[in-house]
Design a protein around this motif. Sequence first.
Motif, PDB file in Angstrom:
ATOM      1  N   ASP A  53       0.833  -1.204   0.000  1.00 32.70           N
ATOM      2  CA  ASP A  53       0.000   0.000   0.000  1.00 32.70           C
ATOM      3  C   ASP A  53       0.869   1.255   0.000  1.00 32.70           C
ATOM      4  OD1 ASP A  53      -2.456  -1.313   0.062  1.00 32.70           O
ATOM      5  OD2 ASP A  53      -2.609  -1.242   2.257  1.00 32.70           O
ATOM      6  N   THR A  54       0.401   2.274  -0.706  1.00 31.75           N
ATOM      7  CA  THR A  54       0.999   3.604  -0.612  1.00 31.75           C
ATOM      8  C   THR A  54       0.226   4.337   0.476  1.00 31.75           C
ATOM      9  OG1 THR A  54       1.572   3.585  -2.955  1.00 31.75           O
ATOM     10  CG2 THR A  54       1.503   5.732  -1.874  1.00 31.75           C
ATOM     11  N   ASP A  85      -5.163   6.236  -2.523  1.00 30.80           N
ATOM     12  CA  ASP A  85      -5.732   5.544  -3.681  1.00 30.80           C
ATOM     13  C   ASP A  85      -5.086   5.996  -4.985  1.00 30.80           C
ATOM     14  OD1 ASP A  85      -7.605   4.126  -2.110  1.00 30.80           O
ATOM     15  OD2 ASP A  85      -8.885   5.904  -2.072  1.00 30.80           O
ATOM     16  N   ASN A  86      -4.786   7.299  -5.081  1.00 33.91           N
ATOM     17  CA  ASN A  86      -4.305   7.830  -6.346  1.00 33.91           C
ATOM     18  C   ASN A  86      -3.527   9.113  -6.096  1.00 33.91           C
ATOM     19  OD1 ASN A  86      -3.985   8.191  -9.095  1.00 33.91           O
ATOM     20  ND2 ASN A  86      -5.949   9.255  -9.319  1.00 33.91           N
ATOM     21  N   ILE A  87      -2.497   9.341  -6.882  1.00 38.63           N
ATOM     22  CA  ILE A  87      -1.728  10.584  -6.822  1.00 38.63           C
ATOM     23  C   ILE A  87      -1.763  11.204  -8.210  1.00 38.63           C
ATOM     24  CG2 ILE A  87       0.543  11.623  -6.451  1.00 38.63           C
ATOM     25  CD1 ILE A  87       1.167   9.232  -4.598  1.00 38.63           C
ATOM     26  N   SER A  88      -2.199  12.462  -8.309  1.00 35.40           N
ATOM     27  CA  SER A  88      -2.160  13.153  -9.596  1.00 35.40           C
ATOM     28  C   SER A  88      -1.255  14.362  -9.463  1.00 35.40           C
ATOM     29  CB  SER A  88      -3.581  13.566 -10.014  1.00 35.40           C
ATOM     30  OG  SER A  88      -4.139  14.419  -9.052  1.00 35.40           O
TER      31      SER A  88
END
Length: 89
Positions: A53-54, A85-88
């Motif tokens: 996991d991140t 969950d997500n990195i943008s």
Amino acid sequence: MILAKVIGNVVSTIIANGYESKKILIVQPIDPSGTPKGSSFLAIDAVQAGVGDTVLVLEEGGSARSIIGEPESMTVKTVIAGIIDNISK
């Protein structure tokens, strides 16, 4: 706050007061693209994270202790406070 990846579990049959019933994980700091940076360290898991996991890690002791509901505990420095969950960019 530190962006990190969980890279391992810590299992101990003998544990000091203040760490009973705590899940301790090994985390590796990463940059937003996922590249490791710096040295790995231990953190108490407050969000049921797992290997791979991140995560978001709080390194400031007071905030970290507040997350696990133990503001008076002096032995806790780092806590995993979120699973990303997500990195943008």
